[in-house]
Write an enzyme that holds these catalytic residues in place. Structure first.
Site, PDB file in Angstrom:
ATOM      1  N   ASP A 118       6.542  -5.636   6.466  1.00  0.00           N
ATOM      2  CA  ASP A 118       5.141  -5.203   6.557  1.00  0.00           C
ATOM      3  C   ASP A 118       4.301  -6.233   5.814  1.00  0.00           C
ATOM      4  O   ASP A 118       3.879  -6.015   4.678  1.00  0.00           O
ATOM      5  CB  ASP A 118       4.980  -3.810   5.939  1.00  0.00           C
ATOM      6  CG  ASP A 118       3.538  -3.333   6.002  1.00  0.00           C
ATOM      7  OD1 ASP A 118       2.756  -3.893   6.789  1.00  0.00           O
ATOM      8  OD2 ASP A 118       3.183  -2.415   5.245  1.00  0.00           O
ATOM      9  N   GLY A 140       9.765 -12.432  -1.083  1.00  0.00           N
ATOM     10  CA  GLY A 140      10.633 -11.836  -0.069  1.00  0.00           C
ATOM     11  C   GLY A 140      11.635 -12.816   0.518  1.00  0.00           C
ATOM     12  O   GLY A 140      12.772 -12.438   0.834  1.00  0.00           O
ATOM     13  N   ASP A 164       0.822  -1.224   0.000  1.00  0.00           N
ATOM     14  CA  ASP A 164       0.000   0.000   0.000  1.00  0.00           C
ATOM     15  C   ASP A 164       0.854   1.272   0.000  1.00  0.00           C
ATOM     16  O   ASP A 164       0.349   2.361  -0.281  1.00  0.00           O
ATOM     17  CB  ASP A 164      -0.977  -0.005   1.180  1.00  0.00           C
ATOM     18  CG  ASP A 164      -0.275  -0.179   2.507  1.00  0.00           C
ATOM     19  OD1 ASP A 164       0.427   0.743   2.932  1.00  0.00           O
ATOM     20  OD2 ASP A 164      -0.423  -1.256   3.127  1.00  0.00           O
ATOM     21  N   THR A 216       1.277  -9.544   5.631  1.00  0.00           N
ATOM     22  CA  THR A 216      -0.013  -9.992   6.149  1.00  0.00           C
ATOM     23  C   THR A 216       0.268 -10.953   7.313  1.00  0.00           C
ATOM     24  O   THR A 216       1.427 -11.205   7.657  1.00  0.00           O
ATOM     25  CB  THR A 216      -0.798 -10.723   5.043  1.00  0.00           C
ATOM     26  OG1 THR A 216       0.067 -11.710   4.456  1.00  0.00           O
ATOM     27  CG2 THR A 216      -1.260  -9.770   3.962  1.00  0.00           C
ATOM     28  N   PRO A 251       0.015 -15.810   1.475  1.00  0.00           N
ATOM     29  CA  PRO A 251       1.339 -15.352   1.035  1.00  0.00           C
ATOM     30  C   PRO A 251       2.246 -14.882   2.184  1.00  0.00           C
ATOM     31  O   PRO A 251       3.459 -14.879   2.052  1.00  0.00           O
ATOM     32  CB  PRO A 251       1.033 -14.176   0.106  1.00  0.00           C
ATOM     33  CG  PRO A 251      -0.417 -14.235  -0.190  1.00  0.00           C
ATOM     34  CD  PRO A 251      -1.083 -15.062   0.854  1.00  0.00           C
TER      35      PRO A 251
HETATM   36  N1  AG3 Z   1      -0.045  -5.297   7.474  1.00  0.00           N
HETATM   37  C1  AG3 Z   1      -0.356  -5.857   8.768  1.00  0.00           C
HETATM   38  C2  AG3 Z   1      -1.787  -6.239   8.954  1.00  0.00           C
HETATM   39  C3  AG3 Z   1      -1.977  -6.991  10.199  1.00  0.00           C
HETATM   40  C4  AG3 Z   1      -3.412  -7.284  10.474  1.00  0.00           C
HETATM   41  N2  AG3 Z   1      -3.448  -8.303  11.430  1.00  0.00           N
HETATM   42  C5  AG3 Z   1      -4.254  -8.364  12.452  1.00  0.00           C
HETATM   43  N3  AG3 Z   1      -5.218  -7.487  12.644  1.00  0.00           N
HETATM   44  N4  AG3 Z   1      -4.048  -9.322  13.287  1.00  0.00           N
HETATM   45  C6  AG3 Z   1      -0.738  -4.137   7.145  1.00  0.00           C
HETATM   46  C7  AG3 Z   1      -0.281  -3.455   5.926  1.00  0.00           C
HETATM   47  C8  AG3 Z   1      -0.226  -2.000   6.143  1.00  0.00           C
HETATM   48  N5  AG3 Z   1       0.762  -1.382   5.352  1.00  0.00           N
END
Ligand code: AG3
Length: 281
Positions: A156, A139, A86, A158, A163
């Site tokens: 950063d 990655g 993002d 998920t 993935p």
């Molecule tokens: N990446 C982390 C999202 C984590 C959501 N997890 C959760 N609620 N347990 C987000 C991307 C933002 N750049």
């Protein structure tokens, strides 16, 4: 008629959003991506049923993921981002004038493209910055094959399913060790610790044999519901966590950052962990 978006992260409980309008929805080949508008949170982006970012609260997460390692280090010139499609992390990293180059390794080109289109304030032009080098790749392979070294590495990702799963493995952390400068620091999103306690235990177990210090810091992101989120912290440079509040304040001023969540005092306090988190280590 409006419909609802129910987050499916936990089997027996989840937050729900009223969808005012779906802006984009697709199976990218890597994951299910949806971007929609909600009256409370603005534009919202979710992957595989899990809220990733919203226009209204993204600053909390992005500022904590970037300025804590960057200002602890104090002179990061080369930064690596894993994931972060993002663009919010890239935007915050590029606020640091000392940075000479940022490499971002994202597996899913469509996340980048659609977020530039529908969440333009996340990247805020960062993808056009000449210091940014965007690589569409896996990655884990990247960090294991990489011959460059970085001062700060930010994962950063998920959550550890789909993935993102490989970005929580020992093989990934070995790759991080391989391309992190000796005095550098690695940070990674590590889930909401009350609900995903096992992630704290597992990450700690996997990082500890590789780094002199494996630890966590925390912050509360409103739409990552369930309480505080932990961010993993791994380094061989024991001085970083102990940099004084005065030094962090001086660096913050010198960097001329404008932040909405991060302050040097929040930075220092974020390393204080609740008892239940410490017991999970
Ligand atoms: N990446 C982390 C999202 C984590 C959501 N997890 C959760 N609620 N347990 C987000 C991307 C933002 N750049």
């Amino acid at each position: 008629m409006s419909s609802n978006y129910l987050e499916t992260l936990y089997p027996a409980w989840g937050q729900q959003f009223v969808i005012d309008e779906v802006l984009f929805e697709v199976n990218t080949g890597h994951q299910h991506l949806i971007i929609f508008n909600n009256a409370q949170w603005g534009t919202v982006m979710a992957l595989d049923g899990v809220i990733q970012t919203t226009e209204k609260d993204e600053f909390v997460y992005h500022e904590m993921m970037v300025h804590v390692p960057m200002l602890s280090h104090g002179n990061a010139k080369k930064v690596l981002i894993i994931g972060g499609g993002d663009g919010g992390i890239l935007r915050e990293v590029l606020k640091h004038q000392n940075v000479e180059s940022v490499t971002q390794v994202e597996i899913d080109q469509q996340v980048i493209d659609m977020c530039i289109q529908y969440l333009p304030n996340h990247s805020a032009g960062a993808y056009d910055n000449p210091k940014a080098n965007i690589v569409i790749a896996d990655g884990v392979d990247f960090v294991n094959e990489c011959t460059e070294k970085f001062d700060v590495i930010i994962s950063d990702s998920t959550d550890p399913m789909g993935p993102g799963e490989v970005l929580f493995t020992s093989r990934f952390y070995q790759g991080i060790k391989n391309c992190l400068n000796e005095d550098g620091v690695f940070v990674a999103q590590n889930g909401v610790s009350f609900l995903q306690t096992e992630e704290v235990t597992t990450t700690f177990k996997r990082l500890s044999p590789l780094f002199t210090e494996a630890s966590f810091y925390c912050g509360a992101v409103p739409t990552y519901v369930g309480g505080i989120m932990t961010f993993a912290w791994a380094t061989d440079n024991l001085a970083l966590k102990n940099v004084s509040l005065e030094t962090i304040e001086a660096r913050y001023k010198a960097a001329n950052l404008s932040t909405r969540f991060y302050t040097p005092a929040v930075h220092k306090g974020s390393f204080a962990l609740p008892q239940y988190v410490m017991e999970a280590l």
